[in-house]
Design an enzyme around this catalytic site. Sequence first.
Site, PDB file in Angstrom:
ATOM      1  N   ASP A 237      -3.577   1.855 -10.424  1.00  0.00           N
ATOM      2  CA  ASP A 237      -4.344   1.132 -11.442  1.00  0.00           C
ATOM      3  C   ASP A 237      -5.822   1.026 -11.065  1.00  0.00           C
ATOM      4  OD1 ASP A 237      -3.840  -0.627  -9.337  1.00  0.00           O
ATOM      5  OD2 ASP A 237      -3.327  -2.336 -10.602  1.00  0.00           O
TER       6      ASP A 237
ATOM      7  N   ASP B 271      -9.777  -0.277  -4.805  1.00  0.00           N
ATOM      8  CA  ASP B 271     -10.750  -1.280  -4.398  1.00  0.00           C
ATOM      9  C   ASP B 271     -11.187  -0.950  -2.955  1.00  0.00           C
ATOM     10  OD1 ASP B 271     -12.067  -3.841  -4.695  1.00  0.00           O
ATOM     11  OD2 ASP B 271     -10.503  -4.722  -3.490  1.00  0.00           O
TER      12      ASP B 271
HETATM   13  P1  IMP Z   1      -7.087  -1.942  -2.322  1.00  0.00           P
HETATM   14  O1  IMP Z   1      -5.964  -1.722  -1.370  1.00  0.00           O
HETATM   15  O2  IMP Z   1      -8.089  -2.920  -1.789  1.00  0.00           O
HETATM   16  O3  IMP Z   1      -7.742  -0.671  -2.791  1.00  0.00           O
HETATM   17  O4  IMP Z   1      -6.492  -2.705  -3.570  1.00  0.00           O
HETATM   18  C1  IMP Z   1      -5.770  -2.057  -4.537  1.00  0.00           C
HETATM   19  C2  IMP Z   1      -4.853  -3.007  -5.229  1.00  0.00           C
HETATM   20  O5  IMP Z   1      -5.402  -4.321  -5.304  1.00  0.00           O
HETATM   21  C3  IMP Z   1      -4.656  -2.571  -6.672  1.00  0.00           C
HETATM   22  O6  IMP Z   1      -3.528  -1.748  -6.789  1.00  0.00           O
HETATM   23  C4  IMP Z   1      -4.466  -3.894  -7.390  1.00  0.00           C
HETATM   24  O7  IMP Z   1      -3.116  -4.281  -7.329  1.00  0.00           O
HETATM   25  C5  IMP Z   1      -5.275  -4.877  -6.593  1.00  0.00           C
HETATM   26  N1  IMP Z   1      -6.618  -5.080  -7.189  1.00  0.00           N
HETATM   27  C6  IMP Z   1      -7.805  -4.720  -6.673  1.00  0.00           C
HETATM   28  N2  IMP Z   1      -8.819  -5.064  -7.488  1.00  0.00           N
HETATM   29  C7  IMP Z   1      -8.237  -5.658  -8.556  1.00  0.00           C
HETATM   30  C8  IMP Z   1      -8.767  -6.196  -9.782  1.00  0.00           C
HETATM   31  O8  IMP Z   1      -9.974  -6.230 -10.062  1.00  0.00           O
HETATM   32  N3  IMP Z   1      -7.839  -6.711 -10.642  1.00  0.00           N
HETATM   33  C9  IMP Z   1      -6.503  -6.695 -10.389  1.00  0.00           C
HETATM   34  N4  IMP Z   1      -5.975  -6.192  -9.279  1.00  0.00           N
HETATM   35  C10 IMP Z   1      -6.843  -5.664  -8.366  1.00  0.00           C
END
Ligand code: IMP
Length: 176
Positions: free
Chosen positions: A96, A99
């Site tokens: 989705d 981040d």
């Molecule tokens: P990462 O591991 O930091 O890249 O985070 C990825 C996961 O964090 C995504 O699959 C989402 O589940 C959650 N996430 C990160 N940013 C958002 C946001 O703005 N809204 C909702 N979920 C987010």
Amino acid sequence: MITGKPLYTVNQIQDRVKEIADAISDDFKGEELLVIPILKGAFMFASDLVRNIKVPLKMDFIMASSYLKTDSTGEVTLHCDVRENVMDRNVLLVEDIVDTGVTLNYIRERLLQKRPRSLKICGLLDKRERREVDVPLDYIGFEIPDVFVVGYGLDYDNKYRNLPYLAVFKKESDER
Ligand code: IMP
């Protein structure tokens, strides 16, 4: 609290999803795909995406989490792993939002150990300025600034996933 007008409307999302699906269909002409959405957030994006992909495909699912409400914990928990045999398959991982990149990197490394023929990554949203781990993205819906987004599968505390559009979310102290 959901703020202002949609970040991306239903029509903008659907148009972009079709463009990505066309690119994927072109890139995998004559091949078969194994599409793996990362649950829960990618369920809506993936269901629209696969309905527009024109090459034969099978599906499996991974469920993982790293977020607590609006903050990354930096630690990935795998709730459900793939059951299909990945070896020598063309895998398309669907996320989705990317981040920090920690979640995707963890899942990508695990899948690469299973020796797929190819592994491509498709993310609906890319919050590039937040990246901590460099993970290669092959298809991206929209690059967005550092805001917290809900809707179209994305949640705050498991809420708002059912919104058909994407909206910016601002935390309120009394939000439950
Ligand atoms: P990462 O591991 O930091 O890249 O985070 C990825 C996961 O964090 C995504 O699959 C989402 O589940 C959650 N996430 C990160 N940013 C958002 C946001 O703005 N809204 C909702 N979920 C987010």
